[in-house]
Design a protein around this motif. Sequence first.
Motif, PDB file in Angstrom:
ATOM      1  N   VAL A   2       4.475  40.035  45.865  1.00  0.00           N
ATOM      2  CA  VAL A   2       4.724  39.621  47.245  1.00  0.00           C
ATOM      3  C   VAL A   2       6.172  39.948  47.576  1.00  0.00           C
ATOM      4  CG1 VAL A   2       4.758  37.677  48.815  1.00  0.00           C
ATOM      5  CG2 VAL A   2       3.040  37.768  47.020  1.00  0.00           C
ATOM      6  N   TYR A   7       6.459  37.634  52.896  1.00  0.00           N
ATOM      7  CA  TYR A   7       6.754  36.205  52.932  1.00  0.00           C
ATOM      8  C   TYR A   7       7.218  35.782  54.325  1.00  0.00           C
ATOM      9  CZ  TYR A   7       8.687  31.676  51.779  1.00  0.00           C
ATOM     10  OH  TYR A   7       8.958  30.338  51.758  1.00  0.00           O
ATOM     11  N   TYR A  40      -1.059  35.361  47.329  1.00  0.00           N
ATOM     12  CA  TYR A  40      -0.124  34.474  46.641  1.00  0.00           C
ATOM     13  C   TYR A  40      -0.787  33.810  45.435  1.00  0.00           C
ATOM     14  CZ  TYR A  40       3.445  34.814  50.256  1.00  0.00           C
ATOM     15  OH  TYR A  40       4.422  35.262  51.095  1.00  0.00           O
ATOM     16  N   ASP A  43      -0.667  36.381  42.598  1.00  0.00           N
ATOM     17  CA  ASP A  43       0.611  37.030  42.320  1.00  0.00           C
ATOM     18  C   ASP A  43       1.142  36.594  40.964  1.00  0.00           C
ATOM     19  OD1 ASP A  43       3.981  36.806  43.320  1.00  0.00           O
ATOM     20  OD2 ASP A  43       2.866  38.677  43.038  1.00  0.00           O
ATOM     21  N   LEU A  46       4.814  34.970  40.929  1.00  0.00           N
ATOM     22  CA  LEU A  46       4.834  33.598  41.432  1.00  0.00           C
ATOM     23  C   LEU A  46       4.269  32.636  40.389  1.00  0.00           C
ATOM     24  CD1 LEU A  46       5.612  31.962  43.918  1.00  0.00           C
ATOM     25  CD2 LEU A  46       3.309  32.306  44.789  1.00  0.00           C
ATOM     26  N   LEU A 128       0.875  25.878  45.463  1.00  0.00           N
ATOM     27  CA  LEU A 128       0.864  26.826  46.577  1.00  0.00           C
ATOM     28  C   LEU A 128       0.614  26.113  47.904  1.00  0.00           C
ATOM     29  CD1 LEU A 128      -1.076  29.831  45.021  1.00  0.00           C
ATOM     30  CD2 LEU A 128       1.383  29.614  45.397  1.00  0.00           C
TER      31      LEU A 128
END
Length: 140
Positions: A2, A7, A40, A43, A46, A128
Amino acid sequence: RVCLAEYEAFCKKARRTLRRRTMSSGAFGPTASAPVPPAYATDARLEEMFVAYCVVGAAKTPAKERTNDPGHAIQNGPSKRTIDERRFLRVLKDAKLIGPSFSQQQAQLCFHSQCARNERKLDHAGFLRALGAVVAHSGP
């Protein structure tokens, strides 16, 4: 991965969604969160960051639960990792998201709005969702 542009687009979309939701249904407060894009959730960077913050300062595994077998899988893998409020606040402080426009108390409310009843920790999906709540309430 990402990137920053994705973002920023996510933040703008979250604010628009929250404004529409606030105007139409009257939903407001820490329980209203922005939808998190599916990219997300998958990812790797992350998730690595999430696992790193889960592990930092955590108590070591007791000796009776450790195995000497180097090929033995870790029982508390990334899917079972959880993050508590203190570490969640550390993530936000390190990202410089807590400041004059978004207080620590608002961050705590966003965290606890995503926790299940009688729980004090979040898994990766809850993390998240809590980040979505932070984005929705951090303001312009």
